[in-house]
Design a protein around this motif. Structure first.
Motif, PDB file in Angstrom:
ATOM      1  N   UNK A  23      12.356  33.464  65.568  1.00 40.79           N
ATOM      2  CA  UNK A  23      10.992  33.610  65.047  1.00 40.79           C
ATOM      3  C   UNK A  23      10.001  32.617  65.635  1.00 40.79           C
ATOM      4  N   UNK A  24      10.489  31.564  66.279  1.00 39.93           N
ATOM      5  CA  UNK A  24       9.610  30.552  66.836  1.00 39.93           C
ATOM      6  C   UNK A  24       9.190  29.489  65.844  1.00 39.93           C
ATOM      7  N   UNK A  25       9.575  29.630  64.585  1.00 34.82           N
ATOM      8  CA  UNK A  25       9.281  28.645  63.553  1.00 34.82           C
ATOM      9  C   UNK A  25      10.348  28.753  62.477  1.00 34.82           C
ATOM     10  N   UNK A  26      10.462  27.727  61.662  1.00 33.11           N
ATOM     11  CA  UNK A  26      11.521  27.714  60.654  1.00 33.11           C
ATOM     12  C   UNK A  26      10.978  27.418  59.276  1.00 33.11           C
ATOM     13  N   UNK A  27      11.577  28.074  58.288  1.00 33.89           N
ATOM     14  CA  UNK A  27      11.305  27.779  56.884  1.00 33.89           C
ATOM     15  C   UNK A  27      12.498  27.005  56.360  1.00 33.89           C
ATOM     16  N   UNK A  28      12.260  25.995  55.560  1.00 28.43           N
ATOM     17  CA  UNK A  28      13.347  25.210  55.002  1.00 28.43           C
ATOM     18  C   UNK A  28      13.886  25.933  53.775  1.00 28.43           C
TER      19      UNK A  28
END
Length: 112
Positions: A23-28
């Motif tokens: 996704x190119x970014x991460x959610x914690x």
């Protein structure tokens, strides 16, 4: 593209790695069950932390092309039993995560 299953201890960076790649970014967040993130199969850390759950890892490995054993650079011991990679009938690779937070990655590299 190859499908990859990520296995490793809780908080080793498996979910973050999968989300950044796909996704190119991460959610914690905490992974509660095996989740598919694009081509990545993210497994809960409890699956390697509890020997009774190894079977779930072996069964899931049939659906992927590569098994990635993930270990954070900060870890001082490994949960992977000796020759654990040989249990999989797939290509197995090692990935060291969190190298930006730790100067010494040699233990993780040697363990994988």
């Amino acid at each position: 593209m190859k499908k990859v299953m990520l296995i490793g201890r809780t908080e080793s960076g498996k979910t973050t790695l999968a989300e950044i790649i796909e996704k190119g970014q991460a959610e914690s967040r905490k992974t509660q069950s095996i989740q598919r993130i694009g081509r990545m199969f993210d497994t809960p850390g409890e699956f390697i932390e509890n020997r009774r759950l190894y079977r779930a890892l072996l069964i899931t490995s049939y659906d992927v092309d590569v098994v990635a054993m993930v270990m954070a650079a900060e870890e001082s011991q490994t949960l992977f039993p000796p020759s654990f990679a040989q249990a999989f009938n797939r290509e197995v690779i090692g990935i060291v995560t969190k190298i930006d937070q730790e100067d010494n990655t040699s233990y993780a590299e040697e363990s994988l």
